[in-house]
Scaffold this motif. Structure first.
Motif, PDB file in Angstrom:
ATOM      1  N   GLY A 169     -37.090  31.294  -4.678  1.00 27.08           N
ATOM      2  CA  GLY A 169     -38.064  30.210  -4.799  1.00 27.08           C
ATOM      3  C   GLY A 169     -39.084  30.276  -3.686  1.00 27.08           C
ATOM      4  N   ILE A 170     -40.317  30.584  -4.034  1.00 28.53           N
ATOM      5  CA  ILE A 170     -41.358  30.740  -3.017  1.00 28.53           C
ATOM      6  C   ILE A 170     -41.674  29.415  -2.325  1.00 28.53           C
ATOM      7  CG2 ILE A 170     -43.302  30.534  -4.634  1.00 28.53           C
ATOM      8  CD1 ILE A 170     -43.056  32.884  -1.565  1.00 28.53           C
ATOM      9  N   THR A 171     -41.644  28.318  -3.052  1.00 28.22           N
ATOM     10  CA  THR A 171     -41.913  27.025  -2.420  1.00 28.22           C
ATOM     11  C   THR A 171     -40.823  26.682  -1.416  1.00 28.22           C
ATOM     12  OG1 THR A 171     -43.134  26.265  -4.356  1.00 28.22           O
ATOM     13  CG2 THR A 171     -42.327  24.567  -2.856  1.00 28.22           C
ATOM     14  N   ALA A 172     -39.582  26.946  -1.776  1.00 25.47           N
ATOM     15  CA  ALA A 172     -38.477  26.710  -0.842  1.00 25.47           C
ATOM     16  C   ALA A 172     -38.662  27.555   0.413  1.00 25.47           C
ATOM     17  CB  ALA A 172     -37.138  27.022  -1.513  1.00 25.47           C
ATOM     18  N   TYR A 173     -38.990  28.807   0.241  1.00 23.00           N
ATOM     19  CA  TYR A 173     -39.189  29.689   1.396  1.00 23.00           C
ATOM     20  C   TYR A 173     -40.347  29.200   2.261  1.00 23.00           C
ATOM     21  CZ  TYR A 173     -40.371  33.539   4.376  1.00 23.00           C
ATOM     22  OH  TYR A 173     -40.665  34.276   5.493  1.00 23.00           O
ATOM     23  N   ARG A 174     -41.492  28.959   1.639  1.00 19.64           N
ATOM     24  CA  ARG A 174     -42.676  28.524   2.405  1.00 19.64           C
ATOM     25  C   ARG A 174     -42.377  27.281   3.230  1.00 19.64           C
ATOM     26  NH1 ARG A 174     -46.862  29.055  -2.647  1.00 19.64           N
ATOM     27  NH2 ARG A 174     -47.374  31.276  -2.369  1.00 19.64           N
ATOM     28  N   THR A 175     -41.731  26.319   2.607  1.00 13.59           N
ATOM     29  CA  THR A 175     -41.488  25.040   3.270  1.00 13.59           C
ATOM     30  C   THR A 175     -40.382  25.144   4.316  1.00 13.59           C
ATOM     31  OG1 THR A 175     -42.152  23.963   1.210  1.00 13.59           O
ATOM     32  CG2 THR A 175     -41.066  22.593   2.849  1.00 13.59           C
ATOM     33  N   GLU A 229     -43.968  29.036   6.324  1.00 15.83           N
ATOM     34  CA  GLU A 229     -44.812  30.178   5.948  1.00 15.83           C
ATOM     35  C   GLU A 229     -45.663  29.784   4.731  1.00 15.83           C
ATOM     36  OE1 GLU A 229     -45.029  33.173   7.404  1.00 15.83           O
ATOM     37  OE2 GLU A 229     -43.380  32.979   8.831  1.00 15.83           O
ATOM     38  N   PRO A 230     -46.667  28.923   4.908  1.00  9.91           N
ATOM     39  CA  PRO A 230     -47.390  28.378   3.754  1.00  9.91           C
ATOM     40  C   PRO A 230     -48.142  29.392   2.899  1.00  9.91           C
ATOM     41  CG  PRO A 230     -48.498  27.814   5.802  1.00  9.91           C
ATOM     42  CD  PRO A 230     -47.181  28.436   6.178  1.00  9.91           C
ATOM     43  N   ARG A 231     -48.444  30.558   3.436  1.00  6.86           N
ATOM     44  CA  ARG A 231     -49.181  31.560   2.664  1.00  6.86           C
ATOM     45  C   ARG A 231     -48.295  32.690   2.119  1.00  6.86           C
ATOM     46  NH1 ARG A 231     -51.776  30.407   6.929  1.00  6.86           N
ATOM     47  NH2 ARG A 231     -53.833  29.542   7.124  1.00  6.86           N
ATOM     48  N   ALA A 232     -46.997  32.549   2.292  1.00 11.02           N
ATOM     49  CA  ALA A 232     -46.074  33.599   1.845  1.00 11.02           C
ATOM     50  C   ALA A 232     -46.213  33.834   0.351  1.00 11.02           C
ATOM     51  CB  ALA A 232     -44.635  33.221   2.181  1.00 11.02           C
ATOM     52  N   ARG A 267     -33.866  41.050   7.603  1.00  7.84           N
ATOM     53  CA  ARG A 267     -35.127  41.219   6.888  1.00  7.84           C
ATOM     54  C   ARG A 267     -35.151  40.228   5.741  1.00  7.84           C
ATOM     55  NH1 ARG A 267     -33.860  47.450   6.909  1.00  7.84           N
ATOM     56  NH2 ARG A 267     -31.865  46.421   6.999  1.00  7.84           N
ATOM     57  N   VAL A 268     -36.339  39.814   5.337  1.00  8.87           N
ATOM     58  CA  VAL A 268     -36.464  38.701   4.393  1.00  8.87           C
ATOM     59  C   VAL A 268     -37.269  39.104   3.163  1.00  8.87           C
ATOM     60  CG1 VAL A 268     -37.311  36.336   4.115  1.00  8.87           C
ATOM     61  CG2 VAL A 268     -36.362  37.073   6.320  1.00  8.87           C
ATOM     62  N   TRP A 269     -36.800  38.639   2.020  1.00  7.37           N
ATOM     63  CA  TRP A 269     -37.490  38.850   0.744  1.00  7.37           C
ATOM     64  C   TRP A 269     -37.509  37.522   0.008  1.00  7.37           C
ATOM     65  CZ3 TRP A 269     -38.393  44.174  -0.485  1.00  7.37           C
ATOM     66  CH2 TRP A 269     -39.131  44.384  -1.651  1.00  7.37           C
ATOM     67  N   ALA A 270     -38.667  37.096  -0.446  1.00  8.26           N
ATOM     68  CA  ALA A 270     -38.790  35.892  -1.272  1.00  8.26           C
ATOM     69  C   ALA A 270     -38.785  36.318  -2.736  1.00  8.26           C
ATOM     70  CB  ALA A 270     -40.060  35.132  -0.936  1.00  8.26           C
ATOM     71  N   LEU A 271     -37.899  35.719  -3.496  1.00  8.79           N
ATOM     72  CA  LEU A 271     -37.738  36.051  -4.912  1.00  8.79           C
ATOM     73  C   LEU A 271     -38.173  34.878  -5.785  1.00  8.79           C
ATOM     74  CD1 LEU A 271     -34.203  37.690  -4.725  1.00  8.79           C
ATOM     75  CD2 LEU A 271     -36.360  38.863  -5.209  1.00  8.79           C
ATOM     76  N   PRO A 272     -38.593  35.160  -7.009  1.00  7.27           N
ATOM     77  CA  PRO A 272     -38.950  34.062  -7.912  1.00  7.27           C
ATOM     78  C   PRO A 272     -37.726  33.243  -8.305  1.00  7.27           C
ATOM     79  CG  PRO A 272     -39.128  36.181  -9.036  1.00  7.27           C
ATOM     80  CD  PRO A 272     -38.818  36.477  -7.609  1.00  7.27           C
ATOM     81  N   ASN A 273     -37.951  31.957  -8.456  1.00  4.72           N
ATOM     82  CA  ASN A 273     -36.895  31.051  -8.868  1.00  4.72           C
ATOM     83  C   ASN A 273     -36.603  31.274 -10.355  1.00  4.72           C
ATOM     84  OD1 ASN A 273     -35.396  28.769  -9.668  1.00  4.72           O
ATOM     85  ND2 ASN A 273     -36.280  27.574  -8.017  1.00  4.72           N
ATOM     86  N   PRO A 274     -35.335  31.468 -10.729  1.00  5.60           N
ATOM     87  CA  PRO A 274     -35.000  31.748 -12.132  1.00  5.60           C
ATOM     88  C   PRO A 274     -34.926  30.512 -13.016  1.00  5.60           C
ATOM     89  CG  PRO A 274     -33.031  31.809 -10.816  1.00  5.60           C
ATOM     90  CD  PRO A 274     -34.167  31.607  -9.858  1.00  5.60           C
ATOM     91  N   SER A 275     -35.285  29.360 -12.498  1.00  7.04           N
ATOM     92  CA  SER A 275     -35.275  28.157 -13.316  1.00  7.04           C
ATOM     93  C   SER A 275     -36.191  28.333 -14.523  1.00  7.04           C
ATOM     94  CB  SER A 275     -35.768  26.977 -12.477  1.00  7.04           C
ATOM     95  OG  SER A 275     -36.112  25.880 -13.300  1.00  7.04           O
ATOM     96  N   GLY A 276     -35.813  27.735 -15.628  1.00  6.04           N
ATOM     97  CA  GLY A 276     -36.655  27.753 -16.815  1.00  6.04           C
ATOM     98  C   GLY A 276     -37.992  27.073 -16.600  1.00  6.04           C
ATOM     99  N   LEU A 277     -38.090  26.233 -15.572  1.00  6.32           N
ATOM    100  CA  LEU A 277     -39.361  25.576 -15.251  1.00  6.32           C
ATOM    101  C   LEU A 277     -40.371  26.562 -14.685  1.00  6.32           C
ATOM    102  CD1 LEU A 277     -37.922  22.331 -13.617  1.00  6.32           C
ATOM    103  CD2 LEU A 277     -38.815  22.606 -15.940  1.00  6.32           C
TER     104      LEU A 277
END
Length: 147
Positions: free
Chosen positions: A87-93, A97-100, A113-123
């Motif tokens: 979840g990019i929003t979770a990571y940013r907040t 890291e607002p521009r991640a 090391r860190v990787w931001a992944l897309p949230n798999p929620s149906g939303l």
């Protein structure tokens, strides 16, 4: 569903488990109740915010920041090579890291090391199972190469 079962990504419509398998992280599609099978594969799973919600937007920024600090402490203690945040929003907040963007991050957290992944929620419908699996596989490949 997650709160009721005690298993991560437990809602039947959540795409996490199929994506994890398609990306090559697991040899077969695991059920949420089989999440303990991740550890022998070298994978851990936890929450940034350990409170059940129907939607990520039900978590406020302060909860994410507090969760980010707690997760940093856990990562420092357990010393994984990689930390993937779903979840990019979770990571940013959580980590300020607002521009991640989705993908490998420049920073480390607790030495990982860190990787931001897309949230798999149906939303998060603009990410398909296939495109999410491709992004998750990019992380798997980087981790297996030691990059």
């Amino acid at each position: 569903t997650t709160a009721a079962t005690g298993h991560h990504f437990a809602h039947p419509g959540n795409r996490f488990w199929p994506v994890l398998h398609r990306s090559g992280f697991t040899p077969r599609r695991l059920l949420p109740s089989e999440q303990s099978e991740l550890l022998p594969l070298g994978l851990g799973i936890t929450n940034v915010v350990a409170r059940a919600t129907a939607r990520a937007d039900e978590v406020d920024a302060e909860e994410f920041r507090e969760g980010g600090a707690a997760l940093t402490e856990r990562v420092e203690r357990l010393a994984p090579a990689w930390l993937a945040v779903v979840g990019i929003t979770a990571y940013r907040t959580a980590f300020g890291e607002p521009r991640a963007r989705i993908g490998r991050q420049e920073r480390t957290i607790g030495g990982a090391r860190v990787w931001a992944l897309p949230n798999p929620s149906g939303l998060n419908a603009h990410w398909t199972i296939e495109t999410m699996a491709e992004e998750y596989a990019r992380l798997r490949e980087a981790a297996s190469e030691g990059a």
